[in-house]
Motif scaffolding. Structure first.
Motif, PDB file in Angstrom:
ATOM      1  N   CYS A  72       2.044  70.114  64.833  1.00 20.27           N
ATOM      2  CA  CYS A  72       2.233  69.014  63.968  1.00 20.27           C
ATOM      3  C   CYS A  72       0.325  68.170  63.902  1.00 20.27           C
ATOM      4  CB  CYS A  72       3.450  67.925  63.381  1.00 20.27           C
ATOM      5  SG  CYS A  72       2.784  67.309  62.265  1.00 20.27           S
ATOM      6  N   ARG A  73      -0.462  68.228  62.937  1.00 19.81           N
ATOM      7  CA  ARG A  73      -1.142  67.806  62.364  1.00 19.81           C
ATOM      8  C   ARG A  73      -0.974  66.690  62.261  1.00 19.81           C
ATOM      9  NH1 ARG A  73      -4.942  70.476  58.016  1.00 19.81           N
ATOM     10  NH2 ARG A  73      -4.781  72.269  59.174  1.00 19.81           N
ATOM     11  N   GLN A  74      -0.279  66.274  61.545  1.00 17.83           N
ATOM     12  CA  GLN A  74      -0.544  64.297  61.459  1.00 17.83           C
ATOM     13  C   GLN A  74       1.595  63.883  61.757  1.00 17.83           C
ATOM     14  OE1 GLN A  74      -0.247  64.279  57.251  1.00 17.83           O
ATOM     15  NE2 GLN A  74       0.797  65.834  56.937  1.00 17.83           N
ATOM     16  N   PRO A  75       1.485  63.951  63.647  1.00 18.84           N
ATOM     17  CA  PRO A  75       2.956  63.496  63.746  1.00 18.84           C
ATOM     18  C   PRO A  75       3.442  62.014  63.374  1.00 18.84           C
ATOM     19  CG  PRO A  75       1.545  63.734  65.936  1.00 18.84           C
ATOM     20  CD  PRO A  75       0.488  64.489  64.063  1.00 18.84           C
ATOM     21  N   ILE A  76       5.161  61.320  63.234  1.00 16.62           N
ATOM     22  CA  ILE A  76       4.897  60.114  63.478  1.00 16.62           C
ATOM     23  C   ILE A  76       5.419  59.345  64.949  1.00 16.62           C
ATOM     24  CG2 ILE A  76       6.031  59.020  62.338  1.00 16.62           C
ATOM     25  CD1 ILE A  76       5.142  60.610  60.104  1.00 16.62           C
ATOM     26  N   HIS A  77       5.002  58.385  64.640  1.00 17.14           N
ATOM     27  CA  HIS A  77       4.618  57.987  65.640  1.00 17.14           C
ATOM     28  C   HIS A  77       6.221  56.888  65.609  1.00 17.14           C
ATOM     29  CE1 HIS A  77       0.044  58.468  66.955  1.00 17.14           C
ATOM     30  NE2 HIS A  77       0.792  59.281  66.862  1.00 17.14           N
ATOM     31  N   LEU A  78       6.675  56.868  66.344  1.00 20.35           N
ATOM     32  CA  LEU A  78       7.719  56.323  66.341  1.00 20.35           C
ATOM     33  C   LEU A  78       8.139  55.187  67.993  1.00 20.35           C
ATOM     34  CD1 LEU A  78      10.857  58.329  65.361  1.00 20.35           C
ATOM     35  CD2 LEU A  78      10.018  56.341  63.824  1.00 20.35           C
ATOM     36  N   ARG A  79       9.009  54.201  67.476  1.00 15.86           N
ATOM     37  CA  ARG A  79       9.293  53.263  68.982  1.00 15.86           C
ATOM     38  C   ARG A  79      10.558  52.859  68.854  1.00 15.86           C
ATOM     39  NH1 ARG A  79       5.215  49.555  68.210  1.00 15.86           N
ATOM     40  NH2 ARG A  79       3.726  51.181  69.664  1.00 15.86           N
ATOM     41  N   GLY A  80      11.282  53.125  70.354  1.00 12.25           N
ATOM     42  CA  GLY A  80      12.553  52.814  69.644  1.00 12.25           C
ATOM     43  C   GLY A  80      13.351  53.344  70.846  1.00 12.25           C
ATOM     44  N   HIS A  81      14.705  52.934  70.951  1.00  9.83           N
ATOM     45  CA  HIS A  81      15.580  53.503  72.253  1.00  9.83           C
ATOM     46  C   HIS A  81      17.125  53.979  70.884  1.00  9.83           C
ATOM     47  CE1 HIS A  81      16.737  48.670  71.459  1.00  9.83           C
ATOM     48  NE2 HIS A  81      18.251  49.413  71.258  1.00  9.83           N
ATOM     49  N   ARG A 102       3.381  70.752  52.794  1.00  6.97           N
ATOM     50  CA  ARG A 102       1.943  71.367  52.102  1.00  6.97           C
ATOM     51  C   ARG A 102       1.578  71.941  53.175  1.00  6.97           C
ATOM     52  NH1 ARG A 102      -0.089  66.972  47.976  1.00  6.97           N
ATOM     53  NH2 ARG A 102       1.894  66.942  46.008  1.00  6.97           N
ATOM     54  N   ALA A 103       1.125  72.902  53.447  1.00  5.90           N
ATOM     55  CA  ALA A 103       0.294  73.135  54.302  1.00  5.90           C
ATOM     56  C   ALA A 103      -1.885  72.861  54.017  1.00  5.90           C
ATOM     57  CB  ALA A 103       0.016  74.885  53.859  1.00  5.90           C
ATOM     58  N   SER A 104      -1.992  72.802  53.455  1.00  5.57           N
ATOM     59  CA  SER A 104      -3.074  71.270  53.364  1.00  5.57           C
ATOM     60  C   SER A 104      -2.874  70.825  53.911  1.00  5.57           C
ATOM     61  CB  SER A 104      -3.475  71.652  52.174  1.00  5.57           C
ATOM     62  OG  SER A 104      -2.458  70.880  51.164  1.00  5.57           O
ATOM     63  N   ARG A 105      -1.762  69.925  54.311  1.00  3.52           N
ATOM     64  CA  ARG A 105      -1.587  68.781  54.869  1.00  3.52           C
ATOM     65  C   ARG A 105      -1.198  69.197  56.598  1.00  3.52           C
ATOM     66  NH1 ARG A 105       1.466  64.521  50.940  1.00  3.52           N
ATOM     67  NH2 ARG A 105      -0.243  63.746  49.242  1.00  3.52           N
ATOM     68  N   CYS A 106      -0.258  69.951  56.699  1.00  3.84           N
ATOM     69  CA  CYS A 106      -0.215  70.035  57.861  1.00  3.84           C
ATOM     70  C   CYS A 106       0.408  71.587  58.369  1.00  3.84           C
ATOM     71  CB  CYS A 106       1.323  69.523  58.668  1.00  3.84           C
ATOM     72  SG  CYS A 106       2.160  69.631  60.327  1.00  3.84           S
ATOM     73  N   PRO A 107       0.173  72.846  58.746  1.00  2.00           N
ATOM     74  CA  PRO A 107      -0.243  73.978  58.374  1.00  2.00           C
ATOM     75  C   PRO A 107       1.289  74.627  59.495  1.00  2.00           C
ATOM     76  CG  PRO A 107      -2.130  74.003  59.222  1.00  2.00           C
ATOM     77  CD  PRO A 107      -1.801  73.051  58.851  1.00  2.00           C
ATOM     78  N   ALA A 108       0.803  72.937  60.974  1.00  2.00           N
ATOM     79  CA  ALA A 108       2.560  74.027  61.491  1.00  2.00           C
ATOM     80  C   ALA A 108       4.038  73.874  60.642  1.00  2.00           C
ATOM     81  CB  ALA A 108       2.647  72.922  62.456  1.00  2.00           C
ATOM     82  N   CYS A 109       4.178  72.587  60.922  1.00  2.00           N
ATOM     83  CA  CYS A 109       4.886  72.204  59.320  1.00  2.00           C
ATOM     84  C   CYS A 109       5.301  73.069  58.067  1.00  2.00           C
ATOM     85  CB  CYS A 109       5.477  70.674  59.890  1.00  2.00           C
ATOM     86  SG  CYS A 109       5.488  69.203  60.838  1.00  2.00           S
ATOM     87  N   ALA A 110       4.077  73.106  57.616  1.00  2.00           N
ATOM     88  CA  ALA A 110       4.465  73.807  56.234  1.00  2.00           C
ATOM     89  C   ALA A 110       4.702  75.587  56.270  1.00  2.00           C
ATOM     90  CB  ALA A 110       3.778  73.971  55.918  1.00  2.00           C
ATOM     91  N   GLU A 111       4.935  75.773  58.030  1.00  2.00           N
ATOM     92  CA  GLU A 111       4.829  76.810  58.659  1.00  2.00           C
ATOM     93  C   GLU A 111       6.475  76.800  58.703  1.00  2.00           C
ATOM     94  OE1 GLU A 111       5.871  81.303  59.474  1.00  2.00           O
ATOM     95  OE2 GLU A 111       4.591  80.432  58.811  1.00  2.00           O
ATOM     96  N   THR A 112       7.274  76.527  58.920  1.00  2.00           N
ATOM     97  CA  THR A 112       8.858  76.180  58.820  1.00  2.00           C
ATOM     98  C   THR A 112       9.909  76.194  58.103  1.00  2.00           C
ATOM     99  OG1 THR A 112       7.969  75.088  60.985  1.00  2.00           O
ATOM    100  CG2 THR A 112      10.187  74.653  60.033  1.00  2.00           C
ATOM    101  N   TYR A 113       8.745  75.356  57.158  1.00  2.00           N
ATOM    102  CA  TYR A 113       8.949  75.288  55.318  1.00  2.00           C
ATOM    103  C   TYR A 113       9.210  76.523  55.250  1.00  2.00           C
ATOM    104  CZ  TYR A 113      10.153  72.960  50.439  1.00  2.00           C
ATOM    105  OH  TYR A 113      10.856  73.034  49.962  1.00  2.00           O
ATOM    106  N   ARG A 114       8.222  76.756  54.836  1.00  2.00           N
ATOM    107  CA  ARG A 114       7.815  78.283  54.345  1.00  2.00           C
ATOM    108  C   ARG A 114       9.113  79.550  54.729  1.00  2.00           C
ATOM    109  NH1 ARG A 114       7.206  83.002  55.354  1.00  2.00           N
ATOM    110  NH2 ARG A 114       6.972  82.709  57.890  1.00  2.00           N
ATOM    111  N   ALA A 115       9.644  79.740  56.375  1.00  2.00           N
ATOM    112  CA  ALA A 115      10.008  80.326  56.900  1.00  2.00           C
ATOM    113  C   ALA A 115      11.995  79.814  56.646  1.00  2.00           C
ATOM    114  CB  ALA A 115      10.025  80.237  58.345  1.00  2.00           C
ATOM    115  N   ASP A 116      12.034  78.758  56.305  1.00  2.00           N
ATOM    116  CA  ASP A 116      12.999  78.080  55.820  1.00  2.00           C
ATOM    117  C   ASP A 116      13.463  78.683  54.729  1.00  2.00           C
ATOM    118  OD1 ASP A 116      14.020  77.203  58.692  1.00  2.00           O
ATOM    119  OD2 ASP A 116      13.948  75.138  57.733  1.00  2.00           O
ATOM    120  N   THR A 117      12.707  78.307  53.837  1.00  2.00           N
ATOM    121  CA  THR A 117      12.426  78.914  52.686  1.00  2.00           C
ATOM    122  C   THR A 117      12.328  80.112  52.538  1.00  2.00           C
ATOM    123  OG1 THR A 117      11.546  77.263  51.764  1.00  2.00           O
ATOM    124  CG2 THR A 117      11.088  79.691  50.027  1.00  2.00           C
ATOM    125  N   TYR A 118      12.050  80.827  53.423  1.00  2.00           N
ATOM    126  CA  TYR A 118      12.522  82.645  52.767  1.00  2.00           C
ATOM    127  C   TYR A 118      14.027  83.271  53.560  1.00  2.00           C
ATOM    128  CZ  TYR A 118      12.174  87.526  54.619  1.00  2.00           C
ATOM    129  OH  TYR A 118      11.798  88.991  54.674  1.00  2.00           O
TER     130      TYR A 118
END
Length: 457
Positions: free
Chosen positions: A32-41, A74-90
């Motif tokens: 992922c090009r822009q992963p979310i950072h989480l802190r917790g337990h 959006r592929a313009s923001r994160c190609p890796a996550c967009a590819e997962t979305y594309r595959a699911d839509t397919y």
């Protein structure tokens, strides 16, 4: 060329004792090009005894955070996550054509069409056309008229497929920019009215009332919005006729592909939406464009279920980047000149900001959606009975990953329904540092870009 700061960050990460765990996190995000950072337990407790069965905390993770995918489409923001979305839509689209994912295989016998609905013309634009492999002149006219602004409305150039002028008007001052952005804003409503008109037309062709139609047949659909280079959306849709119980029941004998095609033609020509007058702008009646493409989907030939599913899935990850607009919301106080936009997208954005400031058009939220040139609908939608859902596909993936974690010993084996789960998470940032971005590119093979993410740790 990477900066000295980026190289120093890369070296520091490679020498970090927790590098292997960091690399594991990156691979699990899929790059992922822009992963979310989480802190917790998270704690798993036996509700009867209070015994702690399993505990996870980000305190032991690299930088004290857990990185999870951003999951953007959006592929313009994160190609890796967009590819997962594309595959699911397919998978979602294909299941509605050939079965699977809970849809019976018998759905292949149901009448099904691939329909393309376009926008009307808002002015002559540069185009690229081919005939028998030869590129034709853009707009070659022997007796071309001169517009009121002194421009000859002709272009004899044979444009390349990547030329920036494609989709831009021959005369920007003649082009109906207001009509373009208002059509984008109203296109979801046009689609809604089309689906209603389609049901009424099918019922009329069958000699039924709407209530009687629901007892015999159901119209299912899935659609995606695509931007044309001129900056307006058009819709690609799969429209299918089912029996009263959806894809699991056969449609009645009168429900044929020809009848469905006739209903689509009628509905597309019949529906319209009115935009009220605002300021100095008159009221407008917006309709679908004259170009309407209707083709039957077959299991053989050029328009197969795989071709249709791949086509729709591809555009489900796109936005308006082909027009040259921005990929983020625009503040009305932003200086558009500072964004180095071409004249055409800049004018479209400016028109959104102008019309959005009018009280009569406030409900269209044109200012908030100026970066999308007025379009504020969902890019991909489907009717309830078309096929499975993206949520179901994601839940199956989550369950698969949980099973894998149990198999490899990262999670203990216990039934989630028999334990008490207590968790606490907080947002801790997003994206990669410059040095981490270099390593992510090397680990995942993604093209290196300016990280530009909001990085905190």
């Amino acid at each position: 060329m990477p900066s000295t700061h980026a190289v120093a960050g890369l070296i520091a990460r490679l020498h970090d004792p927790q590098y292997a765990r960091w690399a594991s996190q990156i691979r699990r995000t899929g790059g992922c090009r822009q992963p979310i950072h989480l802190r917790g337990h998270v704690s798993h407790l036996d509700p009867a005894t209070g015994q702690r069965l399993h505990t996870y905390s980000t305190a032991t993770e690299p930088d004290g955070i857990l990185r999870v995918p951003c999951k953007t489409r959006r592929a313009s923001r994160c190609p890796a996550c967009a590819e997962t979305y594309r595959a699911d839509t397919y998978q979602l689209i294909r299941a509605g054509l050939v079965g699977g994912k809970g849809v019976p295989d018998s759905v292949t016998a149901h009448p099904c069409l691939f329909v393309t609905l376009t926008a009307p013309s808002f002015g002559t634009v540069h185009t690229r056309q081919e005939k028998n492999g030869t590129v034709l002149p853009c707009h070659a006219r022997r007796d071309a008229a001169t517009c009121p602004h002194g421009r000859v409305m002709s272009c004899t150039a044979r444009h390349g497929s990547d030329e920036g002028c494609l989709g831009e008007p021959l005369c920007p001052d003649c082009y109906d920019y207001a009509g373009s952005v208002l059509f984008n804003a109203m296109s979801p409503e046009l689609w809604r009215r089309l689906t209603e008109a389609l049901r009424r037309r099918v019922a009329k062709l069958a000699g039924l009332t709407l209530r009687e139609l629901r007892e015999q047949a159901v119209i299912s659909f899935a659609k995606v919005a695509e931007y044309q280079r001129r900056g307006v959306v058009h819709f690609h849709a799969v429209i299918r006729l089912d029996g009263p119980d959806g894809p699991a029941s056969p449609p009645p004998a009168w429900a044929t592909a020809d009848a469905l095609a006739d209903a689509v033609r009628h509905a597309a020509s019949a529906v319209a939406v009115t935009v009220p007058a605002a300021g100095d702008d008159p009221a407008r009646v917006l309709r679908w464009g004259a170009q309407l493409d209707i083709r039957e989907i077959t299991m053989t030939g050029d328009l197969t279920e795989q071709a249709v599913a791949a086509y729709i899935a591809k555009y489900a990850t796109k936005a308006a980047e082909c027009v040259g607009t921005l990929d983020r919301r625009i503040n009305p106080l932003d200086d558009l000149e500072a964004f180095n936009l071409r004249d055409h997208p800049r004018r479209l954005i400016t028109e959104c900001l102008r019309l959005g400031a009018l009280d009569e058009l406030a409900d269209l939220r044109l200012v908030q959606w100026a970066h999308m040139l007025g379009f504020r609908g969902h890019f991909s939608t489907k009717s309830r009975r078309y096929s499975t859902t993206l949520g179901t596909l994601r839940a199956a993936r989550t369950e698969h990953m949980r099973g894998e974690a149990i198999t490899t010993g990262r999670l203990p084996l216990f039934d989630e329904d028999t334990v008490l789960v207590i968790s606490h998470w907080e947002y801790a940032g997003q994206g990669h540092s410059a040095g981490d971005a270099l390593l992510v590119s090397a680990l995942t093979g993604n093209r290196l870009v300016d990280p530009g993410g909001r990085h905190e740790s």
